[in-house]
Design an enzyme around this catalytic site. Structure first.
Site, mmCIF file in Angstrom:
data_model
loop_
_atom_site.group_PDB
_atom_site.id
_atom_site.type_symbol
_atom_site.label_atom_id
_atom_site.label_comp_id
_atom_site.label_asym_id
_atom_site.label_seq_id
_atom_site.Cartn_x
_atom_site.Cartn_y
_atom_site.Cartn_z
ATOM 1 N N TYR A 98 0.831 -1.204 -0.036
ATOM 2 C CA TYR A 98 0.052 0.027 -0.046
ATOM 3 C C TYR A 98 1.025 1.164 -0.086
ATOM 4 O O TYR A 98 1.666 1.561 0.877
ATOM 5 C CB TYR A 98 -0.969 -0.058 1.352
ATOM 6 C CG TYR A 98 -1.875 0.998 1.334
ATOM 7 C CD1 TYR A 98 -3.440 0.730 1.454
ATOM 8 C CD2 TYR A 98 -1.833 2.564 1.421
ATOM 9 C CE1 TYR A 98 -4.277 1.491 1.657
ATOM 10 C CE2 TYR A 98 -2.666 3.358 1.506
ATOM 11 C CZ TYR A 98 -4.105 2.893 1.704
ATOM 12 O OH TYR A 98 -4.794 4.049 1.514
ATOM 13 N N SER A 99 1.026 1.995 -1.130
ATOM 14 C CA SER A 99 1.767 3.253 -1.312
ATOM 15 C C SER A 99 3.267 2.616 -0.893
ATOM 16 O O SER A 99 3.813 1.798 -1.713
ATOM 17 C CB SER A 99 1.339 4.314 -0.362
ATOM 18 O OG SER A 99 1.983 5.357 -0.461
ATOM 19 N N LEU A 100 3.911 3.324 0.165
ATOM 20 C CA LEU A 100 5.119 3.052 0.393
ATOM 21 C C LEU A 100 5.556 1.383 0.657
ATOM 22 O O LEU A 100 6.591 1.012 0.383
ATOM 23 C CB LEU A 100 5.869 3.843 1.703
ATOM 24 C CG LEU A 100 7.064 3.690 2.081
ATOM 25 C CD1 LEU A 100 8.150 4.210 1.059
ATOM 26 C CD2 LEU A 100 7.464 4.262 3.466
ATOM 27 N N GLU A 102 4.752 -0.780 -1.184
ATOM 28 C CA GLU A 102 5.361 -1.412 -2.725
ATOM 29 C C GLU A 102 6.691 -1.493 -2.666
ATOM 30 O O GLU A 102 7.121 -2.310 -3.132
ATOM 31 C CB GLU A 102 4.527 -0.538 -3.739
ATOM 32 C CG GLU A 102 3.091 -0.603 -3.743
ATOM 33 C CD GLU A 102 2.392 -0.484 -5.133
ATOM 34 O OE1 GLU A 102 2.898 -0.916 -6.219
ATOM 35 O OE2 GLU A 102 1.293 -0.156 -5.349
ATOM 36 N N HIS A 201 0.498 10.835 -3.834
ATOM 37 C CA HIS A 201 -0.680 10.422 -4.816
ATOM 38 C C HIS A 201 -1.541 11.604 -5.173
ATOM 39 O O HIS A 201 -2.648 11.405 -5.569
ATOM 40 C CB HIS A 201 -1.666 9.578 -3.801
ATOM 41 C CG HIS A 201 -0.965 8.586 -3.043
ATOM 42 N ND1 HIS A 201 -0.530 7.329 -3.755
ATOM 43 C CD2 HIS A 201 -0.388 8.175 -2.049
ATOM 44 C CE1 HIS A 201 0.295 6.673 -3.065
ATOM 45 N NE2 HIS A 201 0.118 7.110 -1.695
#
Length: 320
Positions: A98-100, A102, A201
């Site tokens: 999720y976001s970072l 990844e 984002h």
């Protein structure tokens, strides 16, 4: 047929001071791995990562909002939790960030060396601090219908995360998020400010894309050894690439849609290896109480009792 196991990694907003402290003090393997990460991260951030996470001057509820420090801390904590879980004999079929998160997923998949993952997380955070405007991030507990029925309140803001029906995240410049928070509270809509001070984002980070891609050009990328699911793409990715990394930080996080795709394919066991058990909570709401095809568990959470949480996790996995 055995359901697939998905290891999940949360991003900015899930960090807090003293996260996993009890596990660090009582689990020798976790301590070994976190100290290994500290040796890599400390020269990059210019100070001891462990001293930063476990800073005795900071209360657990204090905002952990230094972006370079918290980015390094999240990657290191999540990676160390994963190594402990793997050493206990638990493997996964997919990795989901999720976001970072990844970045952590790419490191665990061996598509990105740990050193590169930590360094990129920190240097990208520094780019955001130096070259993008201050922003705010707000988690909203309410139907996405609010975006239509109260459209004017969200002016100047972007939806940056769709977690589950009844929970989404918006970001924007500080003044716009301040105004939105006041307006929602006046209407009785529950919302929570997250410790993220830059406009990930959203288009607010577009000015650093060129520099970020130069950072990515220096990364040693390899084919993932474990399949990766991207919350930015809401799909499986066959390779970690500069385009994919940029999408992970620039595009909205479609967590709900990603989980729905996995559950529609027959369900899974979702294992939250972030520090707060945030994603496990999201999965619980997405799957719903009547969905017996999927289950969720976390290794630790933000309420402490790390050793008990890890023991409960092992009992849960043993019963599958």
């Amino acid at each position: 047929m055995t359901k697939p196991v998905v290891f999940m990694y949360s991003g900015q907003g899930s960090q807090y001071f003293h996260m996993t402290r009890e596990l660090y003090e009582h689990n020798a393997r976790y301590r070994l791995w976190l100290e290994h990460c500290d040796e890599i991260a400390s020269p990059v951030i210019g100070k001891s990562l462990l001293d930063t996470i476990f800073d005795p001057r900071r209360d657990k509820s204090a905002p952990f909002d230094s972006l370079p420090d918290s980015s390094a801390a999240l990657v290191c904590v999540e990676y160390s939790l994963t190594r402990v879980v793997q050493e206990l004999g638990h493997q996964c079929d997919f990795l989901l960030g999720y976001s970072l998160g990844e970045i952590t997923a790419a490191v665990v998949a061996e598509a990105l060396p740990l050193e590169d993952g930590i360094s990129f997380a920190v240097e990208f955070a520094r780019l955001l601090e130096q070259r993008t405007p201050r922003a705010g991030m707000l988690a909203v507990v309410g139907s996405s219908e609010l975006l239509r029925t109260h459209e004017s309140l969200f002016a100047g803001c972007w939806v940056t995360g769709r977690n589950f029906e009844g929970n989404f995240v918006v970001s924007g410049r500080v003044a716009d998020i301040d105004a939105l928070e006041r307006a929602l509270e006046s209407k009785g809509v529950l919302c929570q400010r997250l410790p993220v001070d830059y406009g990930v984002h959203t288009e607010l980070i577009d000015p650093v894309e060129e520099q970020a891609r130069r950072l990515m050009d220096s990364l040693s990328l390899a084919p993932p050894q474990i399949p990766i699911l991207s919350s930015a793409m809401a799909d499986r990715v066959d390779a970690v690439s500069a385009d994919g990394i940029w999408a992970a930080v620039r595009q909205p996080v479609e967590f709900s849609r990603t989980i729905e795709k996995v559950t529609a394919a027959g369900g899974a066991t979702f294992v939250d290896l972030g520090p707060s058990a945030t994603l496990a909570t999201f999965v619980k709401y997405i799957a719903g109480p009547g969905d017996g095809s999927s289950s969720q568990v976390s290794a630790v959470n933000r309420f402490g009792n790390d050793v008990k949480s890890m023991n409960d996790f092992q009992e849960f996995m043993a019963a599958l």
